[in-house]
Motif scaffolding. Structure first.
Motif, PDB file in Angstrom:
ATOM      1  N   ARG A  12       0.828  -1.205   0.000  1.00 14.46           N
ATOM      2  CA  ARG A  12       0.000   0.000   0.000  1.00 14.46           C
ATOM      3  C   ARG A  12       0.865   1.260   0.000  1.00 14.46           C
TER       4      ARG A  12
ATOM      5  N   TRP B 223     -16.549  -1.616 -12.184  1.00 13.59           N
ATOM      6  CA  TRP B 223     -15.501  -1.758 -11.164  1.00 13.59           C
ATOM      7  C   TRP B 223     -16.098  -2.314  -9.874  1.00 13.59           C
TER       8      TRP B 223
ATOM      9  N   LEU C  99     -15.243  -5.817  -7.827  1.00 18.40           N
ATOM     10  CA  LEU C  99     -14.891  -5.856  -6.406  1.00 18.40           C
ATOM     11  C   LEU C  99     -15.835  -6.775  -5.644  1.00 18.40           C
TER      12      LEU C  99
ATOM     13  N   ALA D 211      -7.662  -3.229  -3.392  1.00 18.70           N
ATOM     14  CA  ALA D 211      -8.187  -2.527  -4.571  1.00 18.70           C
ATOM     15  C   ALA D 211      -7.426  -1.219  -4.730  1.00 18.70           C
TER      16      ALA D 211
ATOM     17  N   ASP E 251      -7.009   2.022  -7.064  1.00 16.02           N
ATOM     18  CA  ASP E 251      -7.839   2.733  -8.027  1.00 16.02           C
ATOM     19  C   ASP E 251      -7.127   4.014  -8.465  1.00 16.02           C
TER      20      ASP E 251
ATOM     21  N   ASN F 256     -11.871   7.757  -6.311  1.00 14.70           N
ATOM     22  CA  ASN F 256     -12.078   7.111  -5.022  1.00 14.70           C
ATOM     23  C   ASN F 256     -13.571   6.894  -4.829  1.00 14.70           C
TER      24      ASN F 256
ATOM     25  N   VAL G 216     -14.780   4.261  -2.788  1.00 11.68           N
ATOM     26  CA  VAL G 216     -14.937   3.291  -1.705  1.00 11.68           C
ATOM     27  C   VAL G 216     -16.276   3.454  -1.001  1.00 11.68           C
TER      28      VAL G 216
ATOM     29  N   THR H 109     -10.438  -5.214   3.762  1.00 12.25           N
ATOM     30  CA  THR H 109     -10.487  -4.546   2.462  1.00 12.25           C
ATOM     31  C   THR H 109      -9.616  -3.304   2.514  1.00 12.25           C
TER      32      THR H 109
ATOM     33  N   TYR I  49      -8.534  -0.226   0.240  1.00  8.78           N
ATOM     34  CA  TYR I  49      -8.861   0.529  -0.964  1.00  8.78           C
ATOM     35  C   TYR I  49      -7.982   1.770  -0.975  1.00  8.78           C
ATOM     36  N   GLU I  50      -7.132   1.851  -1.965  1.00  7.78           N
ATOM     37  CA  GLU I  50      -6.259   3.007  -2.115  1.00  7.78           C
ATOM     38  C   GLU I  50      -6.572   3.668  -3.444  1.00  7.78           C
ATOM     39  N   SER I  51      -6.686   4.981  -3.425  1.00  4.07           N
ATOM     40  CA  SER I  51      -6.980   5.726  -4.638  1.00  4.07           C
ATOM     41  C   SER I  51      -5.941   6.831  -4.795  1.00  4.07           C
TER      42      SER I  51
END
Length: 185
Positions: A21, A128, A132, A158, A160, A164, A166, A178, A180-182
């Protein structure tokens, strides 16, 4: 490192995911494809966990990619991007009973990881989100479809690069971690 407990394996997985991450945030151009994400995480995991001796004395790795699941009923037919398995349960010979078509078998694992990467020009939000959700469903099904003596980490990563979203994921199951990085690049 010589692992003696399930918690040590899980700690290494958690550390590797955290490093991944940070790499995505600091060096997003390192990840051009989803396969790049998988390869980098695989390398991080193997460097932390290392190799193990198999029962015949040869070396094996607890870390494997594109693992196909069949489940208790032999009808699951799903794949996970990365699995950290318990090598004491790994079978690669058909002594006693036949192996599945993949020519290996195991039930016990420490972690199952699904990975998604959406590029800047990638699919629309609805597509998307469906991808997921499919990965979340796969991870959720592992809890009941596989006889596992461990309580595994179930992880969705995930990344992205488009937006973003999420907050648009309707339900994030508690039993699945989970991440989630954008980032816009």
């Amino acid at each position: 490192m010589s692992y003696t407990s399930e918690e040590e394996y899980k700690q290494s997985v958690t550390e590797a995911v955290t490093e991944l991450r940070h790499l995505f945030k600091s060096s997003p151009h390192l990840f051009l494809t989803e396969e790049d994400v998988r390869c980098v995480l695989f390398q991080l995991l193997v460097s932390k966990i290392g190799l193990r001796k198999y029962e015949n004395g040869s070396l094996t790795s607890p870390v494997h990619s594109e693992v196909r699941w069949y489940g208790k009923e032999q009808n699951m037919h799903k794949r996970s991007d990365i699995v950290v398995l318990d090598v004491t349960d790994l079978r690669v010979t058909s002594e006693g009973f036949p192996l599945p078509s993949k020519s290996f078998g195991f039930n016990n694992f420490y972690a199952a990881i699904e990975i998604k990467l959406r590029r800047q020009g990638g699919e629309c939000d609805s597509v998307w989100l469906k991808k997921l959700q499919k990965d979340l469903d796969t991870l959720r099904s592992l809890k009941t479809a596989v006889d596992n003596r461990h309580t595994p980490l179930l992880i969705l990563i995930a990344f992205d690069r488009k937006a973003n979203i999420v907050q648009k994921i309707v339900t994030l199951p508690q039993e699945i971690s989970t991440f989630y990085e954008s980032i816009k690049v």
